[in-house]
Design a protein around this motif. Structure first.
Motif, PDB file in Angstrom:
ATOM      1  N   GLY A   1       0.815  -1.205   0.000  1.00 38.51           N
ATOM      2  CA  GLY A   1       0.000   0.000   0.000  1.00 38.51           C
ATOM      3  C   GLY A   1       0.849   1.255   0.000  1.00 38.51           C
ATOM      4  O   GLY A   1       0.541   2.235  -0.694  1.00 38.51           O
TER       5      GLY A   1
ATOM      6  N   ALA B 246       0.934   4.193  -2.960  1.00 33.32           N
ATOM      7  CA  ALA B 246       0.774   5.616  -2.653  1.00 33.32           C
ATOM      8  C   ALA B 246       1.987   6.409  -3.115  1.00 33.32           C
ATOM      9  O   ALA B 246       1.848   7.529  -3.634  1.00 33.32           O
TER      10      ALA B 246
ATOM     11  N   SER C 195      -0.665   6.120  -7.159  1.00 37.18           N
ATOM     12  CA  SER C 195      -1.832   5.341  -7.581  1.00 37.18           C
ATOM     13  C   SER C 195      -3.123   5.974  -7.065  1.00 37.18           C
ATOM     14  O   SER C 195      -3.169   6.529  -5.971  1.00 37.18           O
ATOM     15  N   LYS C 196      -4.174   5.869  -7.842  1.00 36.55           N
ATOM     16  CA  LYS C 196      -5.492   6.395  -7.456  1.00 36.55           C
ATOM     17  C   LYS C 196      -6.372   5.329  -6.807  1.00 36.55           C
ATOM     18  O   LYS C 196      -7.560   5.551  -6.565  1.00 36.55           O
TER      19      LYS C 196
ATOM     20  N   GLU D  94      -8.336   3.224  -4.289  1.00 36.23           N
ATOM     21  CA  GLU D  94      -8.885   3.500  -2.964  1.00 36.23           C
ATOM     22  C   GLU D  94      -9.980   2.507  -2.643  1.00 36.23           C
ATOM     23  O   GLU D  94     -10.656   1.984  -3.537  1.00 36.23           O
ATOM     24  N   VAL D  95     -10.136   2.232  -1.364  1.00 39.11           N
ATOM     25  CA  VAL D  95     -11.198   1.350  -0.886  1.00 39.11           C
ATOM     26  C   VAL D  95     -12.283   2.233  -0.287  1.00 39.11           C
ATOM     27  O   VAL D  95     -11.998   3.037   0.612  1.00 39.11           O
TER      28      VAL D  95
ATOM     29  N   ASP E 237     -15.005   3.942   1.929  1.00 39.79           N
ATOM     30  CA  ASP E 237     -15.062   3.943   3.387  1.00 39.79           C
ATOM     31  C   ASP E 237     -16.080   2.945   3.945  1.00 39.79           C
ATOM     32  O   ASP E 237     -15.774   2.255   4.923  1.00 39.79           O
TER      33      ASP E 237
ATOM     34  N   TYR F 165     -14.485  -0.406   3.873  1.00 36.11           N
ATOM     35  CA  TYR F 165     -13.436  -0.498   4.895  1.00 36.11           C
ATOM     36  C   TYR F 165     -14.045  -0.752   6.272  1.00 36.11           C
ATOM     37  O   TYR F 165     -13.577  -1.616   7.025  1.00 36.11           O
TER      38      TYR F 165
ATOM     39  N   VAL G  57      -4.958  -0.672   2.863  1.00 38.38           N
ATOM     40  CA  VAL G  57      -5.500   0.661   3.125  1.00 38.38           C
ATOM     41  C   VAL G  57      -4.609   1.418   4.104  1.00 38.38           C
ATOM     42  O   VAL G  57      -4.281   2.599   3.899  1.00 38.38           O
TER      43      VAL G  57
ATOM     44  N   MET H 232      -1.386   2.703   2.434  1.00 33.15           N
ATOM     45  CA  MET H 232      -1.559   3.918   1.639  1.00 33.15           C
ATOM     46  C   MET H 232      -1.693   5.144   2.539  1.00 33.15           C
ATOM     47  O   MET H 232      -1.127   6.200   2.257  1.00 33.15           O
ATOM     48  N   GLU H 233      -2.420   4.986   3.636  1.00 31.19           N
ATOM     49  CA  GLU H 233      -2.565   6.100   4.569  1.00 31.19           C
ATOM     50  C   GLU H 233      -1.241   6.405   5.260  1.00 31.19           C
ATOM     51  O   GLU H 233      -0.880   7.568   5.476  1.00 31.19           O
TER      52      GLU H 233
ATOM     53  N   SER I  34       1.075   8.587   3.189  1.00 31.33           N
ATOM     54  CA  SER I  34       0.675   9.994   3.116  1.00 31.33           C
ATOM     55  C   SER I  34       1.069  10.764   4.370  1.00 31.33           C
ATOM     56  O   SER I  34       1.152  11.991   4.349  1.00 31.33           O
TER      57      SER I  34
END
Length: 350
Positions: A26, A30, A34-35, A37-38, A40, A43, A238, A241-242, A245
């Motif tokens: 993930g 990021a 990459s675009k 996303e899961v 919400d 999730y 997920v 990726m977070e 960021s």
């Protein structure tokens, strides 16, 4: 050189496991822009299923255990979970530059239990023909849930006090007049209630209650167990990726998490070993049980902890608490298993 090779091999093996591999995947996505996303709602559904599964398994284990023999080791396990979080609250969470929320989330994961590390310890004892109590798996929720709830409550109390102090410094009076001064029982009760009602803890508690008082083995084996690893991999993707960021937040204090991740498992394991010895002298708790209690204390959660913290403390940075626990704490805990076996053999024997 052999020790260095063992450490490198263990870390590589952890990176190849789904928990850390999907987290790193993930982060890589990021980093490449990459675009993906899961959604919400998806999730949240995944987190609910994961925590229900963990709770059901814990409830079933406790129901099948000998409750009288379980009482003292369970009390020791719960005490260890709380003390580990309090220790992290006074060390990592107060480290200069470390976010209080990130520090408490990390301490919560280190106070909770890694099922994979516990399984590794059991496998080593089985290979040596060393006896341990059959109810050891039932100790998992006592340490796990007490640590997670303690960390969440302390983190929220800190956030409430910080907000109250900010309001007071701006000339605004806070409700009840307690603000950031001393102990505010009403605030603590409110946070406890909110924590127990939060989606993550509610799902865990519901699963435990159903596992204890119902007979969910069929649905557990046919639905929750087969889905578990796949859903966990999506969750870690997920969080990876977070985490990317928010990685920049850690650059100035990364050394704090590295130090904590490398030393905390040994300190916590010794705490577990000490209380295991106490349980041995009080109830005849086996040497193998003492080893496994130490391993549980040394481990850091890789299953129940991340989704619980993500749901209950969304402000906390996953790259801090997952990276230091799964990336560093787990290899150290696994490598420390022979140490605890040797200590038990020297003190009380098997």
């Amino acid at each position: 050189m052999d020790i260095i090779a063992d450490i490198a091999t263990t870390i590589l093996a952890q990176m190849q496991k789904p928990t850390l591999a999907f987290l790193l995947g993930g982060m890589m996505l990021a980093a490449l822009g990459s675009k993906l996303e899961v959604p919400d709602p998806v999730y949240k559904f995944i987190v609910m299923l994961l925590l229900l599964k963990v709770g059901l398994g814990a409830g079933i284990s406790v129901r099948e255990a000998d409750l009288i023999a379980l009482a003292v080791p369970a009390a020791c396990a719960a005490a260890i979970g709380i003390v580990i979080v309090l220790l992290g609250s006074g060390t990592l969470a107060r480290w200069r530059g470390v976010s209080r929320m990130d520090g408490m989330a990390t301490a919560g994961l280190f106070g909770a239990v890694s099922a994979s590390t516990l399984a590794a310890g059991m496998a080593m004892l089985d290979a040596e023909g060393i006896f341990y109590e059959g109810f050891i798996g039932a100790l998992y929720p006592f340490m796990d849930i007490t640590a997670l709830v303690t960390a969440i409550v302390l983190a929220r109390m800190s956030a409430e006090r910080k907000a109250a102090t900010s309001l007071q410094s701006g000339g605004t009076m806070t409700m009840g007049g307690g603000g950031g001064r001393g102990f505010d029982g009403q605030m603590v009760r409110g946070i406890m209630v909110d924590t127990l009602r939060s989606p993550a803890i509610s799902a865990l508690i519901l699963g435990i209650a159903i596992g204890l008082f119902a007979r969910p083995e069929a649905v557990y084996a046919s639905f929750y167990e087969p889905l578990f690893r796949g859903l966990l991999s999506i969750l870690m993707l997920v969080m990876g990726m977070e985490a990317w960021s928010r990685l920049s937040e850690l650059r100035k204090v990364a050394h704090a998490y590295v130090f904590y991740g490398l030393t905390a498992p040994l300190v916590h394991g010794m705490m577990g070993f000490s209380l295991g010895l106490l349980a041995h002298h009080l109830t005849g708790f086996s040497g193998g049980g003492v080893v496994l209690l130490a391993i549980m204390a040394a481990s850091s959660s890789d299953i129940s902890g991340p989704p619980t913290m993500r749901g209950a403390l969304p402000e906390a940075n996953p790259s801090a608490y997952v990276g230091s626990s799964t990336g560093l704490g787990t290899p150290v805990a696994i490598l420390s298993i022979p140490l605890f076996m040797a200590l038990v053999e020297l003190t009380i024997g098997f």
